[in-house]
Design a protein around this motif. Structure first.
Motif, mmCIF file in Angstrom:
data_model
loop_
_atom_site.group_PDB
_atom_site.id
_atom_site.type_symbol
_atom_site.label_atom_id
_atom_site.label_comp_id
_atom_site.label_asym_id
_atom_site.label_seq_id
_atom_site.Cartn_x
_atom_site.Cartn_y
_atom_site.Cartn_z
ATOM 1 N N ILE A 13 15.466 -6.016 -1.793
ATOM 2 C CA ILE A 13 14.189 -5.303 -1.755
ATOM 3 C C ILE A 13 14.434 -3.816 -1.970
ATOM 4 C CG2 ILE A 13 12.161 -4.756 -0.386
ATOM 5 C CD1 ILE A 13 12.682 -7.321 1.229
ATOM 6 N N LEU A 14 13.737 -3.256 -2.946
ATOM 7 C CA LEU A 14 13.748 -1.810 -3.160
ATOM 8 C C LEU A 14 12.675 -1.207 -2.263
ATOM 9 C CD1 LEU A 14 14.852 0.586 -4.972
ATOM 10 C CD2 LEU A 14 12.785 0.229 -6.343
ATOM 11 N N ILE A 15 13.061 -0.280 -1.389
ATOM 12 C CA ILE A 15 12.083 0.418 -0.563
ATOM 13 C C ILE A 15 12.035 1.872 -1.013
ATOM 14 C CG2 ILE A 15 12.195 -1.117 1.443
ATOM 15 C CD1 ILE A 15 14.195 0.751 2.739
ATOM 16 N N GLY A 16 10.835 2.445 -0.997
ATOM 17 C CA GLY A 16 10.679 3.796 -1.504
ATOM 18 C C GLY A 16 9.644 4.600 -0.745
ATOM 19 N N ASP A 17 9.945 5.863 -0.541
ATOM 20 C CA ASP A 17 9.035 6.814 0.098
ATOM 21 C C ASP A 17 8.719 7.878 -0.945
ATOM 22 O OD1 ASP A 17 7.637 8.486 1.840
ATOM 23 O OD2 ASP A 17 9.474 9.440 2.592
ATOM 24 N N ILE A 18 7.489 7.861 -1.476
ATOM 25 C CA ILE A 18 7.136 8.712 -2.610
ATOM 26 C C ILE A 18 6.161 9.780 -2.140
ATOM 27 C CG2 ILE A 18 6.228 8.752 -4.949
ATOM 28 C CD1 ILE A 18 6.894 5.747 -5.092
ATOM 29 N N GLY A 19 6.641 10.997 -2.045
ATOM 30 C CA GLY A 19 5.830 12.113 -1.575
ATOM 31 C C GLY A 19 5.312 12.952 -2.720
ATOM 32 N N GLY A 20 4.779 14.108 -2.368
ATOM 33 C CA GLY A 20 4.226 14.984 -3.379
ATOM 34 C C GLY A 20 5.273 15.648 -4.247
ATOM 35 N N THR A 21 6.486 15.830 -3.707
ATOM 36 C CA THR A 21 7.551 16.520 -4.436
ATOM 37 C C THR A 21 8.738 15.613 -4.718
ATOM 38 O OG1 THR A 21 6.903 18.583 -3.341
ATOM 39 C CG2 THR A 21 9.054 18.543 -4.401
ATOM 40 N N ASN A 22 9.143 14.842 -3.720
ATOM 41 C CA ASN A 22 10.342 14.015 -3.825
ATOM 42 C C ASN A 22 10.022 12.543 -3.633
ATOM 43 O OD1 ASN A 22 12.405 16.224 -3.985
ATOM 44 N ND2 ASN A 22 11.583 16.722 -1.976
ATOM 45 N N ASP A 79 -5.834 -1.025 -8.765
ATOM 46 C CA ASP A 79 -4.575 -1.260 -9.469
ATOM 47 C C ASP A 79 -3.938 0.030 -9.959
ATOM 48 O OD1 ASP A 79 -4.874 -3.943 -9.087
ATOM 49 O OD2 ASP A 79 -5.637 -4.361 -11.089
ATOM 50 N N GLU A 80 -4.672 1.130 -9.893
ATOM 51 C CA GLU A 80 -4.132 2.436 -10.270
ATOM 52 C C GLU A 80 -4.207 3.353 -9.052
ATOM 53 O OE1 GLU A 80 -5.782 4.081 -13.800
ATOM 54 O OE2 GLU A 80 -4.937 2.500 -15.068
ATOM 55 N N ILE A 81 -3.042 3.844 -8.626
ATOM 56 C CA ILE A 81 -2.949 4.596 -7.370
ATOM 57 C C ILE A 81 -2.434 6.003 -7.677
ATOM 58 C CG2 ILE A 81 -1.943 4.629 -5.063
ATOM 59 C CD1 ILE A 81 -1.361 1.534 -5.644
ATOM 60 N N PRO A 82 -3.331 6.993 -7.819
ATOM 61 C CA PRO A 82 -2.865 8.365 -8.063
ATOM 62 C C PRO A 82 -2.299 8.976 -6.793
ATOM 63 C CG PRO A 82 -5.255 8.301 -7.883
ATOM 64 C CD PRO A 82 -4.784 6.883 -7.777
ATOM 65 N N LEU A 83 -1.218 9.731 -6.935
ATOM 66 C CA LEU A 83 -0.652 10.425 -5.786
ATOM 67 C C LEU A 83 -1.463 11.688 -5.507
ATOM 68 C CD1 LEU A 83 3.205 10.106 -6.326
ATOM 69 C CD2 LEU A 83 1.596 8.500 -5.308
ATOM 70 N N THR A 84 -1.640 12.003 -4.227
ATOM 71 C CA THR A 84 -2.489 13.127 -3.838
ATOM 72 C C THR A 84 -1.921 14.454 -4.314
ATOM 73 O OG1 THR A 84 -3.251 11.923 -1.892
ATOM 74 C CG2 THR A 84 -3.571 14.300 -1.886
ATOM 75 N N ASN A 85 -0.602 14.646 -4.188
ATOM 76 C CA ASN A 85 -0.012 15.951 -4.478
ATOM 77 C C ASN A 85 1.058 15.885 -5.562
ATOM 78 O OD1 ASN A 85 -1.428 17.600 -2.479
ATOM 79 N ND2 ASN A 85 -0.357 16.374 -0.968
ATOM 80 N N ARG A 91 1.116 2.144 -10.908
ATOM 81 C CA ARG A 91 0.454 0.950 -11.457
ATOM 82 C C ARG A 91 1.352 -0.247 -11.169
ATOM 83 N NH1 ARG A 91 -0.333 5.155 -15.177
ATOM 84 N NH2 ARG A 91 -2.542 5.647 -15.568
ATOM 85 N N PRO A 92 1.128 -0.943 -10.057
ATOM 86 C CA PRO A 92 2.024 -2.047 -9.677
ATOM 87 C C PRO A 92 2.174 -3.121 -10.745
ATOM 88 C CG PRO A 92 0.651 -1.423 -7.828
ATOM 89 C CD PRO A 92 0.122 -0.678 -9.006
ATOM 90 N N LYS A 93 1.123 -3.407 -11.506
ATOM 91 C CA LYS A 93 1.239 -4.420 -12.563
ATOM 92 C C LYS A 93 2.229 -3.977 -13.635
ATOM 93 C CE LYS A 93 -3.338 -6.520 -11.973
ATOM 94 N NZ LYS A 93 -4.656 -6.790 -12.595
ATOM 95 N N ASP A 94 2.275 -2.694 -13.927
ATOM 96 C CA ASP A 94 3.264 -2.175 -14.875
ATOM 97 C C ASP A 94 4.666 -2.294 -14.300
ATOM 98 O OD1 ASP A 94 1.246 -1.581 -16.608
ATOM 99 O OD2 ASP A 94 1.381 0.602 -16.393
#
Length: 339
Positions: A13-22, A79-85, A91-94
């Motif tokens: 499982i790939l786990i990821g924490d995707i913030g505004g910068t990193n 299905d399209e999740i824009p990041l706030t910052n 796009r999970p389907k992509d």
């Protein structure tokens, strides 16, 4: 009701924490493995998450993930999740089609922070002030960073249930005489002062400039790093007051969240800013503001507050969930995609 197999994920499982910068990632090979930390990614360096993962991570590891569990800074509505910052749109389907994944779950970034405070290791937190944890009781987490993240963690029916939200955008107002001197010089958003306008990286600069303007001074420090460094060294009086007020205002909002969630299990401060200014948070201002909630000050004195010092707390929370998802009440409907 979901069956056990519906709730589980296929390893690795790939786990990821995707913030505004990193964006930070780790690979969990199996249920008993420790997460393998992968190189961090600057979101601004790549047009899409698929490009970032392929070029920076997947092309450089031998074991390909079958599932991905991602925590993102932004609301998950479609299905399209824009990041706030940041500029990415998830796009999970992509991701399923382009990265060869079988399963993608996307949750709010502060849900991951909430998962991490269910059972933090003793060395991963530092207590600020008094109070003691009441076991199996609700908790709250706040994280001043690119913005101000807030989440709750409710214990019900023998399950830890993370409660995401946009609590960083609550109104915050002046209380003291000094506040009323500074407030006219703060830059609002949409005609109001939200917590995130002060309690984040850019908020430190907003507050610093207001402190200088209130005293008729020309700001000499250029960014939040200079302000916090100068404050902790005591070199610049305006910076010292800025960080002191930052701690006070953070204490007020943290206290509000403690009351909102009745967080007898503790209130936790996550993120890099809290770690950097920990010496200032350990001074009286933060805790005094946290407890100053009449008519409930006596109650507030019993609720502990902590700084989270784990460098990858969100990934730690995601790993705990990935191993045993049935232990957590994470909502998956509308946030999970399968090939």
């Amino acid at each position: 009701m979901l069956t056990a197999s519906d709730q589980s994920f296929s390893f690795p499982i790939l786990i990821g924490d995707i913030g505004g910068t990193n964006a930070r990632f780790a690979l969990l090979a199996d249920r008993s493995a420790e997460p393998l930390q992968l190189p961090p990614i600057k979101t601004g360096d790549f047009e899409t998450i698929e490009e970032a993962l392929k070029k920076s991570i997947l092309d450089n590891i031998s074991e390909r993930p079958r599932s991905a569990i991602l925590a993102v800074a932004g609301p998950i509505k479609s299905d399209e999740i824009p990041l706030t910052n940041a500029g990415w749109v998830i796009r999970p389907k992509d991701m399923l089609a382009k990265l060869g994944l079988q399963d993608v779950l996307v949750i709010n970034d502060f849900e991951a922070q909430a998962l991490a405070i269910a059972a933090p290791a003793e060395e991963d937190v530092v207590q600020i002030g008094g109070g003691s944890i009441r076991p199996r009781s609700s908790r709250a987490v706040l994280g001043p960073g690119t913005g101000l993240g807030v989440a709750g963690l409710v214990f019900a029916q023998d399950t830890w249930i993370p409660v995401p939200g946009e609590g960083g955008h609550v109104d915050i107002g002046p209380r003291s005489e000094r506040d009323f001197q500074i407030w006219p010089f703060l830059e609002p958003i949409g005609g109001r002062m939200a917590g995130e306008q002060i309690l984040c990286g850019r908020g430190i600069m907003n507050l610093y400039r207001a402190v200088c303007a209130a005293d008729g001074l020309e700001p000499s420090l250029k960014d939040q790093a200079e302000v916090t460094t100068s404050a902790l060294s005591g070199q610049d009086p305006a910076a010292v007051e800025t960080v002191s007020l930052f701690c006070t205002y953070l204490g007020r909002v943290a206290g509000d969240m403690a009351l909102t969630f009745m967080a007898r299990g503790g209130v936790y401060l996550a993120g890099g800013i809290s770690q950097k200014i920990l010496p200032a948070l350990m001074r009286p201002e933060f805790r005094a503001a946290f407890e100053n909630k009449a008519p409930h000050s006596a109650l507030m004195q019993t609720i502990p507050t902590f700084a989270v010092v784990h460098p990858m707390a969100a990934l730690s929370g995601l790993a705990a969930f990935a191993r045993t998802p049935r232990d957590f009440g994470v909502a998956m409907e509308g946030r999970r995609w399968r090939s």
